[in-house]
Scaffold this active site. Sequence first.
Site, mmCIF file in Angstrom:
data_model
loop_
_atom_site.group_PDB
_atom_site.id
_atom_site.type_symbol
_atom_site.label_atom_id
_atom_site.label_comp_id
_atom_site.label_asym_id
_atom_site.label_seq_id
_atom_site.Cartn_x
_atom_site.Cartn_y
_atom_site.Cartn_z
ATOM 1 N N GLY A 43 -3.801 44.833 56.640
ATOM 2 C CA GLY A 43 -4.960 44.192 57.230
ATOM 3 C C GLY A 43 -4.612 42.899 57.968
ATOM 4 C CB SER A 81 1.127 41.632 65.711
ATOM 5 O OG SER A 81 1.650 41.869 64.423
ATOM 6 C CB CYS A 98 7.592 49.825 49.411
ATOM 7 S SG CYS A 98 7.913 49.692 51.186
ATOM 8 C CG ASP A 99 3.555 47.231 54.061
ATOM 9 O OD1 ASP A 99 2.364 47.382 53.750
ATOM 10 O OD2 ASP A 99 3.937 47.007 55.222
#
Length: 415
Positions: free
Chosen positions: A67, A123, A274-275
């Site tokens: 998010g 980003s 983990c992500d």
Amino acid sequence: MSEKLSQFAVMVKPIGSACNLRCRYCYYLPVHVSGNQRMSHETLEKMIRNVIESSQGPTVSFVWHGGEPTLVGLDFYRETVDLQKKYLPEGWEAWNNLQTNGYDLDDEWCAFLRDNHFDVGLSIDGTKANHDWFRKDASGKDTYDRVRGSVLRLKEYGIHPDLLCTVTAHTVQDPIGIYEALRDLGTGWMQFIPVVNRAQDGTVLPESVTPEQYGDFLCQIFNRWIYHDLGKVNVQLFIELINVLAGGEASLCWLQETCGKVPVIEADGGVYSCDHFVREQYYLGTLDDPISDLITGEKQASFHIEKKEGLTGKCLSCPYLSLCHGGCPKDRFLVNENGEQGQYYLCEGLRQLFRVARGPMKRLVELNALHFPQQEIMQVLRQEEQQMWKGVGRNDPCPCGSGKKAKKCCLPRRP
């Protein structure tokens, strides 16, 4: 608490998958995690205390992710800093890294991040055309101008964010334009993150970069960087590889031999391996358990070693294994030419980069050890590159060693 651990960080998702953008390639927004989608005060305090008490110190690392982590509000991070100070032993410090889309970074945010020494990853997909193609806001509007404004504002406050750019089927059409757009923002750091998304049936989705595209993209940028921009900007993957060739270890998890040093803590306090593995089978437990127990427990130990033990025979015999260690496990889904399941999807792209870059990188390491200035290093490398191509025609074998004709390999992107 259990025995303290060293060399680990936690990725915290205080607002879960909530986001103010609707990027076409987002892998996380569709993920549904049980529990409250905003981390409570109680969970935040329990998490900070747990992580600090599990750490060996003197630096305790927190990566704030989503998010979009700014959606939890600035007061949340003010509280975070206060709680870190409350629980950190004397002489210790917290390292905070905010990974953001930059959409809502106003002056108040920038002042806070500066005053509390947050690092920032932001980003931005290179050029306006590329960024706005994929990264729309919730109402479908373009976001580049606003995000670029945030980069400039951060710089005004003395913060030079690491620029995060995705590599998609669209991005690869303009590698040099995207690289130069990021370079010209003048933050000093950039990284390129390949998008590999799959449908439920395992089919690779159209927005994903192909291995061949990925390799060509990286090679074009590498040649521009090492022969023209050395010392002006750092490209994360190239710096990591140079560090490995100099005898160090990669800090990027997907380049390391094993996985599992960056567990993910969701907004409800659930801890995952983990992500990229926020799924039931990778659920480690809650903050009622010491993080040290969860990271060293049987489930995470299995996840930790699976990357190394799951290598294909092709990987084990590869001359570049020490550089990538088989890539990220989430993308090990191909069947290779030997019939082996579990080949890294982007393998051929990385092999293409390694063939082109390993020689100049090793030479760079040698010249750095001799304390050559960056400008002189670039001059030496350019001269040696020109010498390597001397007498090579279009139909001759490419000097990179791929076995292909030069015109079908490196000649089109020769520096």
